[in-house]
Design a protein around this motif. Structure first.
Motif, PDB file in Angstrom:
ATOM      1  N   THR A 178     -52.394  33.918 -21.693  1.00 16.99           N
ATOM      2  CA  THR A 178     -52.043  34.461 -20.378  1.00 16.99           C
ATOM      3  C   THR A 178     -50.808  33.764 -19.825  1.00 16.99           C
ATOM      4  O   THR A 178     -49.921  34.414 -19.249  1.00 16.99           O
ATOM      5  N   ALA A 179     -50.736  32.448 -20.006  1.00 14.74           N
ATOM      6  CA  ALA A 179     -49.559  31.712 -19.556  1.00 14.74           C
ATOM      7  C   ALA A 179     -48.299  32.209 -20.261  1.00 14.74           C
ATOM      8  O   ALA A 179     -47.230  32.326 -19.655  1.00 14.74           O
ATOM      9  N   THR A 206     -54.116  27.634 -12.793  1.00 15.05           N
ATOM     10  CA  THR A 206     -52.904  27.353 -12.012  1.00 15.05           C
ATOM     11  C   THR A 206     -52.164  26.158 -12.592  1.00 15.05           C
ATOM     12  O   THR A 206     -50.933  26.146 -12.684  1.00 15.05           O
ATOM     13  N   GLU A 207     -52.920  25.152 -12.966  1.00 13.81           N
ATOM     14  CA  GLU A 207     -52.340  23.950 -13.556  1.00 13.81           C
ATOM     15  C   GLU A 207     -51.587  24.281 -14.841  1.00 13.81           C
ATOM     16  O   GLU A 207     -50.500  23.748 -15.101  1.00 13.81           O
ATOM     17  N   GLU A 208     -52.148  25.192 -15.622  1.00 16.65           N
ATOM     18  CA  GLU A 208     -51.507  25.628 -16.867  1.00 16.65           C
ATOM     19  C   GLU A 208     -50.177  26.323 -16.581  1.00 16.65           C
ATOM     20  O   GLU A 208     -49.166  26.072 -17.237  1.00 16.65           O
ATOM     21  N   ARG A 267     -43.776  40.441 -11.299  1.00 15.05           N
ATOM     22  CA  ARG A 267     -44.748  40.660 -12.361  1.00 15.05           C
ATOM     23  C   ARG A 267     -46.192  40.535 -11.878  1.00 15.05           C
ATOM     24  O   ARG A 267     -46.493  39.746 -10.995  1.00 15.05           O
ATOM     25  N   LEU A 268     -47.044  41.302 -12.513  1.00 13.99           N
ATOM     26  CA  LEU A 268     -48.496  41.193 -12.361  1.00 13.99           C
ATOM     27  C   LEU A 268     -49.076  40.946 -13.737  1.00 13.99           C
ATOM     28  O   LEU A 268     -48.782  41.680 -14.681  1.00 13.99           O
ATOM     29  N   VAL A 269     -49.892  39.901 -13.869  1.00 17.63           N
ATOM     30  CA  VAL A 269     -50.547  39.594 -15.143  1.00 17.63           C
ATOM     31  C   VAL A 269     -52.037  39.375 -14.867  1.00 17.63           C
ATOM     32  O   VAL A 269     -52.405  38.515 -14.060  1.00 17.63           O
TER      33      VAL A 269
END
Length: 244
Positions: free
Chosen positions: A50-51, A73-75, A149-151
């Motif tokens: 995802t990242a 979030t940290e990733e 962007r939307l992911v």
């Protein structure tokens, strides 16, 4: 800590935001550990993929919605983007406060951000818990810049029929059993398992995303389609034709 609400025992029922928040408050203490146990560690691979799909870059502003304790979030922030974790479960946010990330309590249908505040918004395994999926996607678009962007990383439907049968009849039951033994609030995993069964397949979710106004909708299957990443863009305003 909030008790598991009995009215949330069926994922097909209308979701009351307060009851969903209470449910996640109740599982917050062991949520990340339970996720790793019930997914056999695949949650880490899904976050990494995802990242990559998000491709957050230095100088960008990213909203991680339904972020829970902020592990995703940290990733996303590792490459220098400014990332904020938002969730409507206060206990989830409290359990992630040691990460040193900006965190805010937020309802996906009424985001506390100005128009066009973010370059990208991402949601991992949270979209299916929103009261109104399409309305949330419309509201998310409001806070994204044109071209932004939307992911979305979310559970989905295995594409190969034999695997789909095994997933629905055996794997989900096993995951629920494991989650209940690793979680701080075991009863909540009955709702979470059923929400997986009643959720959209890949194409259907793509159609919902497009109906909310997003363009360039595409998806990537992970783990035989049991999980899928959907990616889309906010349309840019049309430029008036140049005079000649």
């Amino acid at each position: 800590m909030a008790a598991y609400p009995s009215t949330m025992s069926r994922a097909s029922l209308d979701k009351d935001p307060r009851e969903v928040a209470a449910m996640f408050d109740g599982v917050a203490a062991g949520y990340d550990r339970a996720n790793s146990v019930m997914t056999f560690g695949f949650d880490r691979r899904w976050r990494t993929t995802t990242a990559g799909a998000l491709d957050a870059r230095e100088g960008e502003r990213v909203l991680d919605l339904a972020a829970g304790t902020g592990v995703s979030t940290e990733e996303y922030a590792r490459d220098g983007a400014w990332c904020v974790a938002a969730d409507f479960s206060l206990e989830m946010l409290r359990n992630g406060r040691d990460r040193g990330l900006p965190m805010i309590a937020a309802d996906a249908l009424r985001l506390p951000f100005a128009d066009e505040s973010f370059d990208a918004v991402t949601i991992s395994f949270g979209l299916r818990n929103f009261v109104d999926t399409k309305a949330a996607l419309v509201e998310i678009m409001r806070v994204v810049k044109p071209g932004g962007r939307l992911v979305i990383c979310e559970v989905s439907t295995p594409t190969f029929a034999p695997i789909r049968f095994v997933y629905r009849k055996i794997v989900l039951r096993l995951l629920t059993w494991l989650g209940r033994r690793a979680a701080s609030n075991p009863e909540a995993y009955g709702y979470l398992a059923e929400s997986m069964l009643t959720w959209y397949d890949q194409r259907s979710l793509g159609e919902v995303i497009a109906s909310a106004g997003w363009t360039k909708v595409e998806w990537l299957n992970l783990t035989f389609g049991a999980v899928a990443i959907h990616r889309a863009r906010k349309p840019e305003p049309e430029q008036p034709p140049e005079l000649t």
